[in-house]
Design a protein around this motif. Structure first.
Motif, PDB file in Angstrom:
ATOM      1  N   LEU A 381       0.834  -1.211   0.000  1.00 15.91           N
ATOM      2  CA  LEU A 381       0.000   0.000   0.000  1.00 15.91           C
ATOM      3  C   LEU A 381       0.862   1.252   0.000  1.00 15.91           C
ATOM      4  O   LEU A 381       0.603   2.207  -0.733  1.00 15.91           O
ATOM      5  CB  LEU A 381      -0.933  -0.001   1.214  1.00 15.91           C
ATOM      6  CG  LEU A 381      -2.119  -0.968   1.174  1.00 15.91           C
ATOM      7  CD1 LEU A 381      -2.890  -0.891   2.479  1.00 15.91           C
ATOM      8  CD2 LEU A 381      -3.038  -0.648   0.004  1.00 15.91           C
ATOM      9  N   LYS A 384       2.515   1.834  -3.363  1.00 17.94           N
ATOM     10  CA  LYS A 384       1.611   2.441  -4.329  1.00 17.94           C
ATOM     11  C   LYS A 384       1.494   3.947  -4.083  1.00 17.94           C
ATOM     12  O   LYS A 384       1.457   4.749  -5.032  1.00 17.94           O
ATOM     13  CB  LYS A 384       0.231   1.791  -4.211  1.00 17.94           C
ATOM     14  CG  LYS A 384      -0.749   2.251  -5.277  1.00 17.94           C
ATOM     15  CD  LYS A 384      -2.049   1.467  -5.208  1.00 17.94           C
ATOM     16  CE  LYS A 384      -3.010   1.919  -6.313  1.00 17.94           C
ATOM     17  NZ  LYS A 384      -4.296   1.175  -6.264  1.00 17.94           N
ATOM     18  N   THR A 385       1.459   4.344  -2.808  1.00 16.54           N
ATOM     19  CA  THR A 385       1.381   5.770  -2.492  1.00 16.54           C
ATOM     20  C   THR A 385       2.614   6.514  -2.988  1.00 16.54           C
ATOM     21  O   THR A 385       2.522   7.587  -3.596  1.00 16.54           O
ATOM     22  CB  THR A 385       1.228   5.968  -0.972  1.00 16.54           C
ATOM     23  OG1 THR A 385       0.019   5.345  -0.539  1.00 16.54           O
ATOM     24  CG2 THR A 385       1.192   7.434  -0.609  1.00 16.54           C
ATOM     25  N   PRO A 440      -4.852   4.352  -0.282  1.00 15.71           N
ATOM     26  CA  PRO A 440      -4.029   3.491   0.577  1.00 15.71           C
ATOM     27  C   PRO A 440      -3.816   4.078   1.970  1.00 15.71           C
ATOM     28  O   PRO A 440      -3.781   3.345   2.958  1.00 15.71           O
ATOM     29  CB  PRO A 440      -2.701   3.396  -0.194  1.00 15.71           C
ATOM     30  CG  PRO A 440      -3.083   3.626  -1.613  1.00 15.71           C
ATOM     31  CD  PRO A 440      -4.193   4.632  -1.570  1.00 15.71           C
ATOM     32  N   GLN A 444      -5.311   2.694   5.941  1.00 11.26           N
ATOM     33  CA  GLN A 444      -4.493   2.449   7.118  1.00 11.26           C
ATOM     34  C   GLN A 444      -5.057   3.098   8.373  1.00 11.26           C
ATOM     35  O   GLN A 444      -4.622   2.786   9.489  1.00 11.26           O
ATOM     36  CB  GLN A 444      -3.077   2.963   6.870  1.00 11.26           C
ATOM     37  CG  GLN A 444      -2.348   2.246   5.750  1.00 11.26           C
ATOM     38  CD  GLN A 444      -1.000   2.853   5.463  1.00 11.26           C
ATOM     39  OE1 GLN A 444      -0.190   3.025   6.368  1.00 11.26           O
ATOM     40  NE2 GLN A 444      -0.757   3.174   4.209  1.00 11.26           N
TER      41      GLN A 444
END
Length: 557
Positions: A381, A384-385, A440, A444
């Motif tokens: 995640l 990807k950020t 993402p 979280q």
């Protein structure tokens, strides 16, 4: 939405949710009130001893029982204990008014305290157990047998109240015998604060409506549900009822009931790590008293019996509080462990943390390992950020050209909408999702919130040391070293972030946001700050690695 905006949204939403959650769960600070006169105190003590009627069948035909006024000394206290607990009873009616956890001196219930000016800051808890209208003039008899200590209060009218305390545990067996048919108190009114009459409703309220706000919840337990009400909600000032602040009532009656316990004398009360729980499933019924409290009527033989748990909110101990031979019956008591809105996630995280602690005995290092492993799980995640951010940097020059083309139409909404469509079409051509970096981070948030709730609620982390000055992972860093390091890590992380977007927004992310987060983390559990600091440090390493290996893709115009 560009990447900077995504990060701003995430942090602002995170802080807003944390502040809201803290406000909802935080108990209000104690408020000093004028110390009541001796006459008021005596009247309150006498009122506390007199149980209100619980039904015609109990009181109508019963002979008058000796009143508390016959007791030789109403202020007398009796103290006994075992290896874990020191218990204090009010001698004249056999009520348990205080319990102290010997390992660190934590008291379970409010005690009568005054400040330097003589103002009452805390009133004595009226207690658990005790015989209604009982009068025990002598000290109880103490018997040592079968690995337990038995404390027996006896009265001239034939009343007998027995507490059986094991030498190495915190589950008491309580038995009550009343030839007059008087009930057994389970939970009494909160404190001995003098009461006042509301002239509009005719109801009795505590004279100090703010007292007791730090005392947690009173609750009743059903098989798969907990009904809980904060003590403070039952003490709302009746003079403000016209504003909608109606006074809450006790939870509905159940065979299992109790209250939060445990007071941290050195800091503002936030979390209760202990509980006092009655299991009275063998009784015919439990009755709510008109005052805040519960009583258990005796049977036809004048007897009542129950079991009382006075211990930590720890899963293995709560689950063990069950009748002999019925281990599954203990699961109902696990409901007193409150992990908040994200409770299921918090429990799963704690199970993992506890598993790690089995290999790494120190809870602090176990938490560091846990945070590192969790960061690895979230690596895709976060990758990807970061990639979304780097790609945004590649596309930013062309995006600025599009916005510059429409700069002269700043006041034209139609043109501005046309600009947004052109920007979105440009990103779509390049396979870039402007929301790809925001989602993402938002995913979280439940993990972060659950972890925050877990770290300040589990008994195992209470007073758990880590290194050097960190003696309690559930309390804030007394010297603010960890929050300062966390602020430094946020600044360093922002410095590593590709510069893009509005310079003013970047300045806010570089300076204002770390300072705001620093103030917030200054008073959160040190364990959470350790986790977030590690999260940032590992994140910087991840960002450095991805920036080093990132290969810009062609920009399609």
């Amino acid at each position: 939405m560009n990447q900077k905006s995504n990060l701003v949204v995430f942090l602002l939403l995170s802080m807003a949710m944390l502040f809201l959650y803290s406000w909802m769960t935080q108990k209000n600070a104690k408020q000093p009130v004028p110390l009541p006169s001796a006459a008021q105190t005596a009247a309150a003590a006498a009122d506390a001893a007199e149980v209100l009627s619980v039904g015609p069948s109990l009181d109508a035909a019963a002979p008058a029982a000796p009143g508390p006024e016959e007791a030789s000394d109403k202020s007398a206290r009796f103290v006994a204990g075992n290896e874990l607990l020191e218990l204090t009873w009010r001698q004249y009616d056999g009520t348990l008014v205080q319990a102290v956890w010997k390992q660190d001196g934590t008291r379970f219930f409010p005690a009568r305290e005054q400040d330097a000016l003589g103002r009452l800051t805390s009133a004595e808890f009226l207690g658990l157990g005790g015989g209604a209208s009982a009068a025990f003039s002598d000290e109880p008899q103490v018997l040592e047998e079968d690995g337990a200590k038995t404390i027996v209060f006896t009265g001239q009218a034939g009343d007998r109240l027995t507490y059986r305390l094991p030498n190495d545990g915190f589950i008491l067996d309580v038995e009550w015998l009343s030839p007059q048919g008087r009930p057994l108190w389970l939970i009494r009114s909160l404190t001995d604060i003098p009461q006042a009459l509301d002239p509009f409703t005719g109801k009795i309220y505590p004279a100090n409506p703010l007292q007791g706000l730090e005392n947690g919840r009173v609750f009743t337990l059903e098989e798969k549900n907990i009904n809980a009400v904060a003590w403070g909600k039952m003490l709302e000032d009746p003079w403000f009822m016209f504003l909608g602040r109606e006074r809450a009532t006790l939870p509905p009656v159940a065979a299992r009931l109790g209250m939060d316990a445990g007071f941290e004398a050195s800091k503002k009360q936030m979390v209760h790590y202990f509980a006092a729980i009655w299991d009275s499933a063998a009784m015919p019924r439990i009755v709510q008293n008109p005052q805040p409290g519960y009583v258990a009527p005796v049977g036809t033989d004048g007897r009542a019996a129950a079991r009382l748990y006075l211990g930590p909110k720890q899963a293995e101990h709560l689950a063990a509080f069950h009748p002999k031979g019925e281990p599954n019956a203990g699961k109902v008591f696990l409901q007193v462990m409150d992990f908040g809105f994200f409770g299921l996630i918090a429990k799963l995280l704690f199970m993992l943390l506890k598993l790690i602690q089995g290999f790494i005995p120190n809870w602090g290092w176990a938490l560091v390992t846990f945070g590192f492993l969790l960061r690895l799980v979230l690596w895709p995640l976060n990758t990807k950020t970061t990639l979304n951010m780097l790609r945004q940097k590649d596309l930013e020059p062309r995006e600025k050209e599009i916005k510059a083309k429409y700069a002269k139409y700043a006041g034209d909404k139609m043109k501005q909408m046309e600009m947004q469509r052109e920007v979105m079409a440009f990103h779509k051509k390049n396979g870039h999702n402007m929301m790809g970096g925001c989602l993402p981070m938002l995913l979280q948030m439940p993990i972060f919130m659950a972890l925050w709730s877990m770290l300040q609620n589990v008994f195992e982390l209470r007073h758990a040391p880590w290194i050097l000055w960190i003696k309690d992972l559930s309390a804030s860093d007394p010297f603010f070293v960890l929050p300062l390091l966390m602020v430094g890590s946020m600044v360093a992380q922002q410095a590593m972030t590709p510069p893009m977007g509005d310079p003013a927004q970047r300045k806010m992310m570089m300076v204002v946001m770390p300072i705001m987060m620093g103030f917030f983390f200054a008073y959160t559990p040190a364990g959470l700050t350790v986790y977030y600091l590690l999260y940032n440090v590992v994140g910087m390493g991840q960002m450095w690695w991805q920036k080093r290996n990132y290969k810009p893709q062609p920009v399609v115009i």
